[in-house]
Write a protein that holds these residues in place. Structure first.
Motif, PDB file in Angstrom:
ATOM      1  N   ASP A   1       0.806  -1.224   0.000  1.00  9.84           N
ATOM      2  CA  ASP A   1       0.000   0.000   0.000  1.00  9.84           C
ATOM      3  C   ASP A   1       0.837   1.270   0.000  1.00  9.84           C
ATOM      4  O   ASP A   1       0.314   2.362  -0.203  1.00  9.84           O
ATOM      5  CB  ASP A   1      -0.952   0.024   1.199  1.00  9.84           C
ATOM      6  CG  ASP A   1      -2.132  -0.898   1.013  1.00  9.84           C
ATOM      7  OD1 ASP A   1      -2.316  -1.420  -0.107  1.00  9.84           O
ATOM      8  OD2 ASP A   1      -2.883  -1.082   1.989  1.00  9.84           O
ATOM      9  N   LEU A   2       2.150   1.135   0.233  1.00  5.94           N
ATOM     10  CA  LEU A   2       3.032   2.302   0.257  1.00  5.94           C
ATOM     11  C   LEU A   2       3.831   2.455  -1.031  1.00  5.94           C
ATOM     12  O   LEU A   2       4.659   3.357  -1.143  1.00  5.94           O
ATOM     13  CB  LEU A   2       3.982   2.226   1.461  1.00  5.94           C
ATOM     14  CG  LEU A   2       3.311   2.247   2.834  1.00  5.94           C
ATOM     15  CD1 LEU A   2       4.367   2.166   3.940  1.00  5.94           C
ATOM     16  CD2 LEU A   2       2.430   3.473   3.012  1.00  5.94           C
ATOM     17  N   ARG A   3       3.562   1.619  -2.021  1.00  5.40           N
ATOM     18  CA  ARG A   3       4.232   1.773  -3.316  1.00  5.40           C
ATOM     19  C   ARG A   3       3.755   3.067  -3.968  1.00  5.40           C
ATOM     20  O   ARG A   3       2.590   3.440  -3.865  1.00  5.40           O
ATOM     21  CB  ARG A   3       3.921   0.593  -4.233  1.00  5.40           C
ATOM     22  CG  ARG A   3       4.559  -0.697  -3.767  1.00  5.40           C
ATOM     23  CD  ARG A   3       4.222  -1.842  -4.728  1.00  5.40           C
ATOM     24  NE  ARG A   3       4.769  -3.095  -4.250  1.00  5.40           N
ATOM     25  CZ  ARG A   3       6.001  -3.519  -4.502  1.00  5.40           C
ATOM     26  NH1 ARG A   3       6.802  -2.786  -5.247  1.00  5.40           N
ATOM     27  NH2 ARG A   3       6.429  -4.666  -4.020  1.00  5.40           N
ATOM     28  N   THR A   4       4.646   3.741  -4.663  1.00  5.69           N
ATOM     29  CA  THR A   4       4.257   4.960  -5.365  1.00  5.69           C
ATOM     30  C   THR A   4       3.415   4.591  -6.580  1.00  5.69           C
ATOM     31  O   THR A   4       3.415   3.444  -7.027  1.00  5.69           O
ATOM     32  CB  THR A   4       5.493   5.770  -5.799  1.00  5.69           C
ATOM     33  OG1 THR A   4       6.330   4.957  -6.606  1.00  5.69           O
ATOM     34  CG2 THR A   4       6.246   6.283  -4.576  1.00  5.69           C
ATOM     35  N   ILE A   5       2.694   5.573  -7.103  1.00  6.40           N
ATOM     36  CA  ILE A   5       1.786   5.315  -8.219  1.00  6.40           C
ATOM     37  C   ILE A   5       2.172   6.135  -9.444  1.00  6.40           C
ATOM     38  O   ILE A   5       2.820   7.176  -9.334  1.00  6.40           O
ATOM     39  CB  ILE A   5       0.319   5.566  -7.824  1.00  6.40           C
ATOM     40  CG1 ILE A   5       0.123   6.990  -7.296  1.00  6.40           C
ATOM     41  CG2 ILE A   5      -0.133   4.543  -6.791  1.00  6.40           C
ATOM     42  CD1 ILE A   5      -1.310   7.342  -6.963  1.00  6.40           C
ATOM     43  N   HIS A   6       1.727   5.637 -10.601  1.00  3.57           N
ATOM     44  CA  HIS A   6       2.045   6.260 -11.883  1.00  3.57           C
ATOM     45  C   HIS A   6       0.754   6.322 -12.693  1.00  3.57           C
ATOM     46  O   HIS A   6       0.178   5.285 -13.014  1.00  3.57           O
ATOM     47  CB  HIS A   6       3.113   5.428 -12.616  1.00  3.57           C
ATOM     48  CG  HIS A   6       4.299   5.176 -11.752  1.00  3.57           C
ATOM     49  ND1 HIS A   6       5.421   5.960 -11.795  1.00  3.57           N
ATOM     50  CD2 HIS A   6       4.526   4.243 -10.787  1.00  3.57           C
ATOM     51  CE1 HIS A   6       6.292   5.521 -10.908  1.00  3.57           C
ATOM     52  NE2 HIS A   6       5.769   4.479 -10.284  1.00  3.57           N
TER      53      HIS A   6
ATOM     54  N   ALA B   1       1.196   0.733  -9.960  1.00  8.32           N
ATOM     55  CA  ALA B   1       2.010   0.869  -8.753  1.00  8.32           C
ATOM     56  C   ALA B   1       3.438   0.482  -9.102  1.00  8.32           C
ATOM     57  O   ALA B   1       3.673  -0.383  -9.955  1.00  8.32           O
ATOM     58  CB  ALA B   1       1.476  -0.034  -7.647  1.00  8.32           C
ATOM     59  N   THR B   2       4.395   1.114  -8.436  1.00  9.05           N
ATOM     60  CA  THR B   2       5.781   0.740  -8.622  1.00  9.05           C
ATOM     61  C   THR B   2       5.929  -0.739  -8.314  1.00  9.05           C
ATOM     62  O   THR B   2       5.392  -1.224  -7.328  1.00  9.05           O
ATOM     63  CB  THR B   2       6.680   1.576  -7.691  1.00  9.05           C
ATOM     64  OG1 THR B   2       6.520   2.955  -8.032  1.00  9.05           O
ATOM     65  CG2 THR B   2       8.141   1.189  -7.832  1.00  9.05           C
TER      66      THR B   2
END
Length: 190
Positions: free
Chosen positions: A165-170, A179-180
């Motif tokens: 849930d803490l992965r960065t998004i694109h 998500a990364t």
């Protein structure tokens, strides 16, 4: 939240995440989504960001000459979509932070608020370049402070394993995000 050495601030953006730009001036504040943000230099650390001349955020940035880059994560995808598709100018007597119940905390070197729940934050001061700002909507800024959530960024590197849930998004288009992904270490040959 850990302070990041400024010479490593570029690493918070180098992987190309969608970010949230926050701004404030004279008691007014706003936040918007931005995908066209990138590191520009190491020492002093600089970034570039494209901010359309019709946005309320830009109006506040131009008078305050500062802004913050907030790096949201998967858990904030809906927030990114909301603040990215609605203008703060359209809210009557409130702002996006109040309208969407967004928790913020104070920055240390600028007036723009920092959004709780993000995984990184960069405080930025505009380097005035009126021609490129007016012609291309491109702003250059010096990063004066940088912070990251130590659960996913430490020792100058991202490490999302164990924190989906803490992965960065694109943002790719039409409300769709990636998500990364997982990390892979390049091998070293002797």
């Amino acid at each position: 939240m850990n302070a990041i050495k400024l010479q490593n601030a570029y690493r918070l953006l180098n992987h190309g995440p969608t970010v949230l730009i926050s701004s404030a001036h004279n008691g007014k504040q706003n936040i918007m989504a931005a995908a066209w943000v990138m590191p520009l230099d190491f020492d002093p650390p600089k970034v570039t960001v494209v901010i359309d001349k019709n946005t309320y955020t830009r109006e506040l940035i131009e008078v305050s000459e500062t802004f913050a880059i907030n790096v949201p994560c998967v858990a904030q995808t809906d927030v990114v979509q909301k603040v990215g598709t609605n203008s703060g100018r359209d809210l009557q007597g409130t702002d996006k932070f109040v309208e969407y119940g967004l928790d913020a905390f104070a920055s240390t070197h600028i007036t723009a608020p920092l959004l709780q729940g993000c995984v990184a934050w960069l405080e930025c001061k505009i380097i005035p370049e009126p021609h490129i700002q007016n012609t291309y909507d491109l702003f250059i800024a010096e990063v004066v402070a940088a912070y990251a959530d130590e659960r996913v960024f430490s020792n100058g590197h991202w490490h999302f394993d164990g924190h989906p849930d803490l992965r960065t998004i694109h943002h790719v288009a039409g409300g769709h995000f990636f998500a990364t992904g997982e990390s892979h270490q390049a091998g070293h040959e002797d």
